[in-house]
Scaffold this motif. Sequence first.
Motif, PDB file in Angstrom:
ATOM      1  N   LEU A   1       0.820  -1.213   0.000  1.00  0.00           N
ATOM      2  CA  LEU A   1       0.000   0.000   0.000  1.00  0.00           C
ATOM      3  C   LEU A   1       0.853   1.260   0.000  1.00  0.00           C
ATOM      4  N   THR A   2       2.028   1.200   0.611  1.00  0.00           N
ATOM      5  CA  THR A   2       2.944   2.345   0.554  1.00  0.00           C
ATOM      6  C   THR A   2       3.420   2.566  -0.877  1.00  0.00           C
ATOM      7  N   PHE A   3       3.784   1.481  -1.555  1.00  0.00           N
ATOM      8  CA  PHE A   3       4.202   1.588  -2.953  1.00  0.00           C
ATOM      9  C   PHE A   3       3.060   2.114  -3.815  1.00  0.00           C
ATOM     10  N   LEU A   4       1.852   1.622  -3.578  1.00  0.00           N
ATOM     11  CA  LEU A   4       0.693   2.092  -4.335  1.00  0.00           C
ATOM     12  C   LEU A   4       0.464   3.588  -4.119  1.00  0.00           C
ATOM     13  N   ALA A   5       0.588   4.063  -2.889  1.00  0.00           N
ATOM     14  CA  ALA A   5       0.398   5.486  -2.595  1.00  0.00           C
ATOM     15  C   ALA A   5       1.442   6.331  -3.319  1.00  0.00           C
ATOM     16  N   PHE A   6       2.705   5.912  -3.287  1.00  0.00           N
ATOM     17  CA  PHE A   6       3.756   6.664  -3.988  1.00  0.00           C
ATOM     18  C   PHE A   6       3.541   6.641  -5.498  1.00  0.00           C
ATOM     19  N   ALA A   7       3.123   5.505  -6.039  1.00  0.00           N
ATOM     20  CA  ALA A   7       2.892   5.407  -7.481  1.00  0.00           C
ATOM     21  C   ALA A   7       1.740   6.312  -7.913  1.00  0.00           C
ATOM     22  N   LEU A   8       0.664   6.346  -7.145  1.00  0.00           N
ATOM     23  CA  LEU A   8      -0.462   7.210  -7.488  1.00  0.00           C
ATOM     24  C   LEU A   8      -0.105   8.683  -7.332  1.00  0.00           C
ATOM     25  N   ALA A   9       0.694   9.021  -6.322  1.00  0.00           N
ATOM     26  CA  ALA A   9       1.130  10.402  -6.156  1.00  0.00           C
ATOM     27  C   ALA A   9       2.025  10.828  -7.317  1.00  0.00           C
ATOM     28  N   ALA A  10       2.924   9.942  -7.743  1.00  0.00           N
ATOM     29  CA  ALA A  10       3.798  10.248  -8.885  1.00  0.00           C
ATOM     30  C   ALA A  10       2.977  10.418 -10.162  1.00  0.00           C
ATOM     31  N   MET A  11       1.980   9.572 -10.348  1.00  0.00           N
ATOM     32  CA  MET A  11       1.119   9.685 -11.524  1.00  0.00           C
ATOM     33  C   MET A  11       0.355  11.013 -11.503  1.00  0.00           C
TER      34      MET A  11
END
Length: 120
Positions: A14-24
Amino acid sequence: MQFASPVWMYRLGLTFLAFALAAMLVCLVDRKASKAGSSRWIKAVAQASFSIYLTHPLMIHAARKLLEKFPMFPWQCYFPIVLCLIAMAGAAFYHGVERSSILLRDRWVPRRDAVEVKIS
């Protein structure tokens, strides 16, 4: 199907998902809206998204109780029922509460235009 233990899935996944969505979001924020993104339906859902967010758990609960009360409905009816209930409750909450609150806020505390900074 899980690729990692639940502890690692929640901590890292979920941490990786949050960073990926923020980067997107950072990459896409300056893009011009596409035809699909500027359609009336997408705009209506975007405006009512907070109302939908607030009312959807109650409507999911209501749909579950409705199917428990009327067991003659097959389980395949659950998703159309819950989607209709969420759409109706979200629209009603948006028009009845959120939109009128925004109008009152704008009447009492109008938005400021872009402030020009003068350096002397």
